[in-house]
Enzyme design. Structure first.
Site, PDB file in Angstrom:
ATOM      1  N   HIS A  44      49.136  57.914  30.503  1.00 42.41           N
ATOM      2  CA  HIS A  44      50.454  57.272  30.445  1.00 42.41           C
ATOM      3  C   HIS A  44      51.543  58.283  30.094  1.00 42.41           C
ATOM      4  CE1 HIS A  44      53.753  55.028  28.442  1.00 42.41           C
ATOM      5  NE2 HIS A  44      53.537  54.152  29.411  1.00 42.41           N
ATOM      6  N   CYS A  97      53.516  55.803  46.578  1.00 41.65           N
ATOM      7  CA  CYS A  97      54.365  55.936  45.395  1.00 41.65           C
ATOM      8  C   CYS A  97      53.575  56.385  44.180  1.00 41.65           C
ATOM      9  CB  CYS A  97      55.084  54.625  45.095  1.00 41.65           C
ATOM     10  SG  CYS A  97      53.957  53.241  44.774  1.00 41.65           S
TER      11      CYS A  97
END
Length: 900
Positions: free
Chosen positions: A465, A856
């Site tokens: 993350h 993406c």
């Protein structure tokens, strides 16, 4: 074995060989290695090269595949090549009366530090040494060459620690009372040889080999064996090079730079590899062999001084270097030796260079007429551009690192240590520069990450993350720094034996993974400074050169480049760097912030639809403001907005104190809140109640976001702007999921536009991130207008990997053991994930010829993945703002390699 010969002489017919290889889509250097092919080409162009031969990379691959056994017939082929070389040199291998000595070097397709070092003077033995003394009348020169050979062979070929041989030389120097290698007497050098042989015998339990052919074949084995040594494997992993290239062996007749003051050796670049300036750059030594220059045993002098010492040699050398640049149309890294007043070129290769040098050299070679614009684009490696875009440390003020983690997001950051997102936001609001230090980050930390100069975590890999968000935000980030012992309770950590308290300054380098103590000075790169308006374009030569390369790349590429951006500032920066739209706006990050998160928590913990809708109405205004800013910043460009993707439990507090606070705000008891949190907890969040599954079961959330998107778009339309929203429904695997979400998206859009009295051009599409979606893409394509492949999650679901877990645990071990060459989260796994992507694209376009297709995921800014997307025929790739130029350049190079 291949259909090619084992061995090729330097004077072979390179044109015929290259034509034959071209039929198999191979280049000369695929077979002969970079060094070997260049030696052959130099020979063919009349450059003075000591002659020799190349044992091919195919032989290396057979050696590795065959359990480290040389193929039958190789020694005979090498023997025949030696015979041919003896004819050329007029000398005999192993003949004391007229000896031929050799050097042995490795040479893969790409220059590869970590491979076997060079062995010089191979073919020496006691009889040859005695014969050379008679031949040259210079005992000192001969035994200097002999002691070097014993040391190199023992170290490089047989693995005896070099320092043991150095001790022999140092002992004799001490006995003779000299410190300079060149001052040791002939008798002393002769003694060094005998001492080295004793070391060899003691370490290996056998005498030093005296048979020259045995020495040579041992050298060949050692070169091939070095292909799989840990250093070479590590280098290939870092630079994403295939492990099946193999290395060639280059065997070359010796010329001697250590025969007196009219001799010497050196290494030079035809341009400055740090700045790109067109000046000769390098070092040389008088009366020396090549290893003296690179080993640091003697201090060399600047190559420019050769002009004063040997003016005719220097003039010839410069002429040859110019001709090499003309031939290769690139800056060259050359090695040379001067033997008794004669210049010999030992090798040439394309020189490694900094990013700043790369773009200057490409521009200059174009201006000089050596290359066209396409050639300039080919000379700059896309990944190098990272160096030009991120803040940099002043290298002269950069201290030694106290620890190193994974280099996750490039750039330099310095600031005071904070351990929570809240502290980061508070400190930044007071004008403080901070570095957020966490075990690992989560969506709850997003505000603190945005406020921080940089991010440092104890755990995580390149797609954790922290890494993903850091790159997207353009924040320097170092993750997985296991040397940190974090004492969160006492707001401190230890690293490198030192304790760092909250509020102390640290500095991190996201390009190298280094962690340093103190406040190291940083500054925006010139390119970013110009883009921000803090520097005039004409004040920065590097900006002009960068812009030229980017413009030429844009003229060439056929695939679009968009950005992943969640804020107007990110969007504006991406546009300044050449983005043509937004390929991903993540909406989950927009719900963090004191007022937003509490209303989101009220919405998802509501006891009735009315309560849920009331909270959603409050959030809708926030979302409208978010989308208004982004759509305005991207005026006239498409903006793909992904509806909420993560599971709801990620938005709820897990700490009892925070749960008690939520209970007070919502009128519930702490126990009720705790039960709600427990009920929403996902056993496997990645595969659970998230994405479009939320849209089916909690349509209020998606409808709130859709209304906000079109409210913002309609307002902008009335104000004279041209918003182009594209609504993306994530994690579709079943056609019914898409049908339900698409229907109410159209209904809400129509309702909002009718209320506003304006029409907005928009599209509805889906994020393809599950294998099933790839296999039924034709059915999905009939109901949608675009596919955006979410390659991060598609990789997770295809492999069954949880990226945050596997990258820090077993992916490194897999790479080290050859199970994987590179993390599939860093570069698209072509055979698996890539096959799913290609299949999904093919099916989708067959069912819907007008389907727009892009990616993406983080792979959108990785050059090899960009090349794959070009080859598959995608319309665009999307990546974080600072990787937009990298993707633009990679797309252009992909077009040059494989025109559409």
């Amino acid at each position: 074995m291949s259909n090619y010969d084992y061995v090729y002489m330097f004077d072979c017919d390179t044109e015929a060989l290259a034509a034959k290889l071209a039929e198999e889509s191979r280049e000369l250097k695929d077979l002969l290695g970079g060094k070997g092919s260049n030696l052959c080409l130099m020979t063919g162009n009349g450059i003075p090269v000591p002659q020799g031969f190349v044992v091919t990379t195919d032989v290396c691959n057979e050696y590795v595949e065959g359990g480290h056994k040389l193929p039958d017939g190789l020694e005979d082929a090498v023997g025949q090549a030696i015979g041919r070389l003896e004819e050329i040199a007029g000398k005999k291998f192993g003949d004391p009366g007229n000896p031929l000595l050799l050097s042995v070097r490795s040479g893969a397709k790409f220059s590869m530090p970590g491979m076997m070092d060079t062995v010089l003077n191979l073919g020496m033995n006691d009889e040859v040494a005695a014969g050379m003394v008679k031949l040259f009348g210079d005992e000192r020169f001969v035994y200097d060459a002999y002691r070097r050979f014993v040391m190199m062979f023992g170290d490089v070929v047989m693995g005896v620690e070099r320092s043991k041989f150095d001790e022999c030389f140092n002992k004799v120097k001490a006995e003779e009372g000299v410190s300079d290698d060149t001052k040791v007497s002939a008798a002393g050098l002769k003694k060094v040889v005998e001492l080295e042989k004793e070391v060899y015998r003691a370490e290996l339990g056998e005498d030093f080999p005296s048979d020259p052919m045995e020495q040579l074949m041992d050298g060949v084995r050692a070169v091939f064996g070095s292909w799989d040594n840990p250093r070479a494997i590590s280098y290939r992993n870092i630079h994403k090079l295939p492990h099946d290239l193999g290395t060639a062996v280059n065997v070359q007749m010796m010329v001697f730079g250590n025969m007196g003051d009219d001799c010497g050796t050196g290494v030079a670049f035809t341009r400055d590899p740090a700045t790109g300036e067109k000046v000769m750059y390098g070092d040389y030594l008088v009366n020396a062999q090549g290893e003296d220059v690179v080993a640091g045993t003697r201090t060399p002098v600047a190559i420019s001084e050769l002009e004063d010492a040997m003016p005719e040699i220097y003039a010839e050398f410069v002429d040859i270097c110019d001709s090499l640049e003309d031939f290769y149309r690139n800056m060259q890294d050359v090695e040379f030796t001067v033997e008794k007043g004669k210049l010999w070129m030992l090798q040439t290769s394309d020189g490694k260079r900094t990013a700043a040098a790369a773009i200057k050299i490409a521009n200059d070679l174009h201006e000089e007429g050596l290359i066209d614009k396409a050639g300039a684009v080919k000379l700059v490696e896309p990944d190098q551009l990272d160096q030009l875009l991120h803040p940099q440390f002043d290298i002269s003020k950069k201290p030694e690192a106290v620890g190193t983690g994974v280099a996750a997001s490039p750039g330099a950051a310095a600031g005071k240590v904070v351990f929570t997102a809240e502290h980061a936001v508070e400190a930044a609001a007071e004008g403080e520069r901070v570095v957020l230090v966490r075990h690992e980050t989560s969506p709850e930390d997003i505000a603190g990450m945005a406020a921080a100069q940089g991010i440092l975590t104890v755990f995580g890999g390149k797609t954790s993350h922290a890494a993903v968000v850091g790159r997207q935000m353009g924040k320097p980030c170092v993750v997985g720094c296991g040397a940190i012992e974090l004492d969160f309770a006492n707001a401190r950590f230890t690293i490198g034996g030192q304790t760092v308290q909250e509020g102390d300054y640290i500095s991190i380098d996201g390009a190298s993974g280094e962690v340093m103590l103190g406040d190291v000075e940083t500054a925006d790169s010139e390119i970013i400074a110009v883009r921000k308006g803090n520097m005039k374009p004409e004040e920065s030569a590097v900006y002009t050169q960068f812009t030229n390369i980017m413009d030429w790349a844009d003229d060439i590429r056929t695939m679009g480049v968009r950005t992943n951006a969640d804020t107007p500032d990110d969007a504006a920066l991406a546009v300044a760097l050449g983005a043509e739209g937004i390929g991903l706006t993540r909406t989950e990050h927009m719900f963090f912030g004191e007022d937003r998160i509490i209303n989101f928590q009220r919405m998802i913990t509501s006891d009735s639809d009315e309560e849920m809708q009331a909270a959603a109405d409050v959030l809708e205004q926030y979302q409208k403001d978010d989308f208004y800013g982004i759509l305005k910043a991207m005026d006239g460009m498409p903006v793909i907005i992904r509806l909420l993707d993560p599971p709801l439990h990620e938005f709820l507090p897990h700490d009892p104190e925070d749960q008690a606070e939520l209970a007070e705000m919502t009128g519930k008891t702490p126990a009720q809140v705790a039960d709600l949190v427990e009920n929403m907890k996902e056993s496997n969040p990645m595969l659970g109640h998230r994405g479009c599954r939320l849209g089916v079961t909690f349509p209020i959330i998606y409808k709130m976001q859709i209304r906000a998107i079109f409210d913002a778009a309609c307002q902008l339309k009335k104000e004279g702007f041209n918003p182009i929203p594209e609504v993306m429904i994530p994690l579709v695997s079943l056609e019914g999921e898409l049908r339900i979400c698409t229907e109410y998206t159209k209904d809400v859009a129509a309702e909002v536009m009718a209320e506003a009295g304006v029409e907005v051009d928009y599209m509805i599409g889906t994020m393809i991130e599950l294998p099933r979606a790839c296999m039924v893409a034709d059915n999905i394509a009939k109901m949608t207008e675009f596919f955006s492949f979410g390659t991060n999650d598609l990789t997770q679901t295809a492999f069954g990997f949880s990226r945050d877990d596997v990258e820090g645990k077993f992916i490194p071990a897999y790479i080290a053991q050859g199970v994987l060459q590179i993390s599939p989260f860093e570069s698209i796994d072509i055979n698996g994930v890539g096959a799913l992507l290609a299949h999904g694209t093919k099916l989708g376009r067959e069912a819907n010829p007008n389907l727009e297709v892009g990616i993406c995921g983080e792979h959108g800014g990785e050059p090899k993945s960009v090349e794959f997307c070009h080859n598959v025929g995608l319309d665009y790739v999307s990546c974080s703002p600072l990787r937009v130029p990298i993707a633009r350049l990679a797309a252009a190079r992909a077009e040059l390699a494989n025109p559409r």
